[in-house]
Design a protein around this motif. Structure first.
Motif, short mmCIF file in Angstrom:
data_model
loop_
_atom_site.label_atom_id
_atom_site.label_comp_id
_atom_site.label_asym_id
_atom_site.label_seq_id
_atom_site.Cartn_x
_atom_site.Cartn_y
_atom_site.Cartn_z
N ARG A 1 30.46 10.03 -12.04
CA ARG A 1 29.32 9.41 -12.69
C ARG A 1 29.74 8.39 -13.75
NH1 ARG A 1 25.58 14.80 -13.80
NH2 ARG A 1 25.28 15.39 -11.60
N ASP A 2 31.02 8.14 -13.85
CA ASP A 2 31.55 7.22 -14.86
C ASP A 2 31.64 5.82 -14.25
OD1 ASP A 2 33.04 5.77 -16.68
OD2 ASP A 2 34.38 7.42 -17.17
N PRO A 3 30.88 4.84 -14.75
CA PRO A 3 30.94 3.49 -14.17
C PRO A 3 32.34 2.89 -14.19
CG PRO A 3 29.05 3.69 -15.63
CD PRO A 3 29.88 4.93 -15.83
N ASN A 4 33.12 3.22 -15.21
CA ASN A 4 34.47 2.68 -15.28
C ASN A 4 35.33 3.21 -14.15
OD1 ASN A 4 36.12 0.89 -16.83
ND2 ASN A 4 37.24 2.65 -17.65
N VAL A 5 35.24 4.51 -13.89
CA VAL A 5 35.98 5.11 -12.78
C VAL A 5 35.48 4.57 -11.44
CG1 VAL A 5 36.47 7.27 -11.57
CG2 VAL A 5 36.53 7.21 -14.06
N LEU A 6 34.18 4.39 -11.32
CA LEU A 6 33.63 3.89 -10.05
C LEU A 6 34.06 2.46 -9.78
CD1 LEU A 6 30.04 5.43 -10.16
CD2 LEU A 6 32.04 6.23 -8.88
N ARG A 7 34.22 1.66 -10.84
CA ARG A 7 34.74 0.30 -10.63
C ARG A 7 36.18 0.35 -10.12
NH1 ARG A 7 31.50 -0.91 -15.29
NH2 ARG A 7 33.20 -0.35 -16.69
N TRP A 8 36.99 1.22 -10.72
CA TRP A 8 38.36 1.39 -10.26
C TRP A 8 38.37 1.89 -8.81
CZ3 TRP A 8 40.67 5.99 -8.64
CH2 TRP A 8 42.04 5.91 -8.38
N LEU A 9 37.49 2.85 -8.51
CA LEU A 9 37.44 3.42 -7.16
C LEU A 9 37.02 2.36 -6.15
CD1 LEU A 9 37.78 6.12 -5.64
CD2 LEU A 9 35.31 6.44 -5.91
N GLY A 10 36.05 1.51 -6.53
CA GLY A 10 35.64 0.45 -5.63
C GLY A 10 36.76 -0.54 -5.36
N ALA A 11 37.50 -0.91 -6.41
CA ALA A 11 38.62 -1.82 -6.24
C ALA A 11 39.71 -1.19 -5.38
CB ALA A 11 39.19 -2.22 -7.60
N TYR A 12 39.99 0.08 -5.62
CA TYR A 12 41.02 0.78 -4.85
C TYR A 12 40.62 0.89 -3.38
CZ TYR A 12 44.10 4.58 -3.35
OH TYR A 12 45.01 5.33 -2.66
N THR A 13 39.35 1.21 -3.12
CA THR A 13 38.88 1.34 -1.75
C THR A 13 38.95 0.01 -1.00
OG1 THR A 13 37.36 3.11 -2.44
CG2 THR A 13 36.95 2.08 -0.30
N ALA A 14 38.49 -1.06 -1.66
CA ALA A 14 38.56 -2.38 -1.02
C ALA A 14 40.00 -2.75 -0.70
CB ALA A 14 37.93 -3.43 -1.93
N SER A 15 40.90 -2.44 -1.62
CA SER A 15 42.30 -2.77 -1.41
C SER A 15 42.90 -1.96 -0.27
CB SER A 15 43.08 -2.53 -2.71
OG SER A 15 44.40 -2.97 -2.60
N MET A 16 42.54 -0.67 -0.18
CA MET A 16 43.07 0.18 0.89
C MET A 16 42.52 -0.24 2.25
SD MET A 16 45.28 2.25 -0.38
CE MET A 16 45.73 0.85 -1.41
N ILE A 17 41.24 -0.62 2.32
CA ILE A 17 40.70 -1.13 3.58
C ILE A 17 41.43 -2.41 3.98
CG2 ILE A 17 38.64 -2.05 4.73
CD1 ILE A 17 36.96 -0.20 2.98
N GLY A 18 41.65 -3.27 2.98
CA GLY A 18 42.42 -4.49 3.25
C GLY A 18 43.81 -4.19 3.76
N ASP A 19 44.45 -3.15 3.22
CA ASP A 19 45.77 -2.73 3.70
C ASP A 19 45.72 -2.36 5.19
OD1 ASP A 19 47.59 -3.09 1.69
OD2 ASP A 19 47.36 -1.10 0.84
N SER A 20 44.73 -1.54 5.56
CA SER A 20 44.63 -1.10 6.96
C SER A 20 44.45 -2.29 7.89
CB SER A 20 43.44 -0.14 7.12
OG SER A 20 43.65 1.05 6.39
N ILE A 21 43.58 -3.22 7.50
CA ILE A 21 43.34 -4.40 8.34
C ILE A 21 44.59 -5.27 8.40
CG2 ILE A 21 41.96 -6.50 8.58
CD1 ILE A 21 39.66 -5.01 7.24
N TYR A 22 45.28 -5.42 7.27
CA TYR A 22 46.49 -6.26 7.24
C TYR A 22 47.55 -5.72 8.19
CZ TYR A 22 51.18 -7.43 5.65
OH TYR A 22 52.51 -7.77 5.60
N PHE A 23 47.82 -4.42 8.14
CA PHE A 23 48.88 -3.88 8.98
C PHE A 23 48.52 -3.98 10.47
CE2 PHE A 23 50.10 -1.65 5.00
CZ PHE A 23 51.40 -2.11 4.94
N MET A 24 47.25 -3.78 10.81
CA MET A 24 46.85 -3.95 12.21
C MET A 24 47.01 -5.40 12.64
SD MET A 24 43.34 -2.94 14.18
CE MET A 24 43.93 -1.27 14.44
#
Length: 426
Positions: free
Chosen positions: A15-38
């Motif tokens: 419920r912490d907006p600061n943590v959720l911003r970090w989580l959103g950035a981390y998730t976008a980066s990890m999805i980008g990683d998966s697409i990049y390696f493929m």
């Protein structure tokens, strides 16, 4: 009449907006990683050289292995937020540049190897820094919950990223997939820039209470040189009653876990005649178990006697690894994989939380780089050994040895009193 101030309750991480911003950035980066390696794999395959394709896919591991520890030093010197933002921006520019290159000309093995090497070098800076950020954005009592959220994000990124990459490659070739990955890396930057970074508490005492730190601040201004910083960090880990044993557990667990669960699953499915569909069910079982443990931590937060639970989970999870090579059907193999994912995911998340709470703030980047080094840099180099061993002795003996290595890691952790009694903050 005296009015006593009541301390506001700690806001849960989800419920912490600061943590959720970090989580959103981390998730976008990890999805980008998966697409990049493929996309990189498909671009390499289109060169028509099987050996060149293998070289491209292996190239990224080399700079990670060589530079990961240095990335931890840089995170401590400059602060993890600066390093994460800079490395993520570099990844976006690099991948978008490759996408533009592939639009203009056909890929060559040399170009793809160069990009893989550069991406691996930037990853060596990004991974320790992103792992060192959670203590700067949330109270210590929420770190286990953040590890659960991070695990959910990583599993979700794998589920989303692979199909997105496949659709992008099928629609517009590797160049479109790389462009999508670059855009995702770029989208994480505004979220990272908006993070509120707080001061770090000291390392956690035996009772689970943060101590005050008397070490130098994270930027370590005035230290002699980067090499001395690295040596000091390794010496600090070796002498620490919790972190030293914890690195032994992480190293042995990853060594016995990664080969059989990645490369070994492919070979096992081929030998049993389960095919790609059977392997898909096994991987889905593992992902479901890992997601379950991540969800448990995300909801529950603190786990009592975290050190003991982590070591027992690593030890018990070894039985599931041994069982994978003995079960006669896909359904039983998927069930065993789900069990391994559940207990292995729990052990991994608790390892991450203990690293972040036990480490002194001045050493957090270097400690994170050592724990990350095993997973992202050293262990992938064991794939050729796993493949050769299965070719010589078969899957059963190799899985049994791997299970024994994992069990040794858990048993080693139980043998150290300080790690066995380690607690997460309340």
């Amino acid at each position: 009449m005296t009015v006593t101030a009541v301390e506001a309750p700690e806001r849960p991480a989800h419920r912490d907006p600061n943590v959720l911003r970090w989580l959103g950035a981390y998730t976008a980066s990890m999805i980008g990683d998966s697409i990049y390696f493929m996309a990189l794999a498909w671009a390499a395959a289109r060169t028509g050289s099987a050996s060149g394709t293998g070289l491209v896919l292996a190239a990224g591991s080399i700079p990670r292995a060589l530079l990961m520890l240095g990335g931890g030093v840089l995170a401590d010197r400059l602060g993890p937020r600066r390093v994460v933002i800079g490395s993520d921006a570099a990844r976006a520019l690099l991948v978008l540049g490759l996408a533009a290159t592939l639009v203009l000309t056909a890929p060559t093995v040399g170009v793809l190897v160069a990009v893989a090497l550069l991406f691996g070098a930037v990853d060596a800076l990004f991974l320790p820094a992103v792992g060192a950020l959670p203590p700067r954005i949330s109270p210590p009592g929420q770190l286990a919950r953040i590890q659960g959220l991070r695990g959910l994000a990583a599993r979700g990124a794998s589920v989303i990223g692979a199909p997105l990459g496949g659709v992008a490659v099928a629609t517009g070739g590797p160049s479109l997939a790389l462009a999508a990955a670059g855009v995702l890396f770029a989208l994480s930057l505004p979220l990272l820039l908006s993070l509120r970074i707080g001061p770090l508490p000291g390392p956690v005492k035996d009772g689970g209470t943060p101590a005050e730190s008397d070490e130098a601040p994270a930027d370590t201004e005035g230290t002699p040189n980067a090499w001395q910083d690295l040596v000091d960090g390794l010496r600090y880990i070796r002498r620490h009653p919790v972190l030293g044993p914890l690195m032994i557990v992480i190293g042995l667990s990853e060594l016995g876990f990664v080969g059989p669960l990645n490369l070994g699953m492919i070979l096992l499915s081929e030998q049993r005649g389960w095919g790609a569909a059977g392997m898909g069910w096994i991987v889905a079982g593992f992902a479901s178990g890992a997601a379950g443990s991540a969800l448990l931590l995300a909801v529950r937060g603190r786990v009592p006697r975290a050190g003991l639970v982590m070591c027992l989970a690593a030890f018990v999870g070894a039985t599931g690894i041994a069982a994978l090579a003995q079960v006669p059907s896909v359904a039983l193999a998927a069930a065993a994989a789900a069990f391994v994912g559940l207990v292995g995911g729990l052990a991994g998340a608790l390892c991450g939380a203990l690293v972040q709470t036990a480490a002194d703030p001045a050493y957090l980047g270097r400690v994170t780089s050592v724990s990350t080094f095993f997973t992202y840099a050293l262990i992938p180099l064991s794939y050729p050994v796993t493949g050769a061993a299965i070719a010589l002795w078969g899957t059963g003996p190799v899985y049994a040895v791997s299970a024994a290595v994992c069990a040794t890691g858990g048993a080693a952790g139980l043998a150290f009193t300080a790690l066995r009694r380690a607690q997460l903050p309340r």
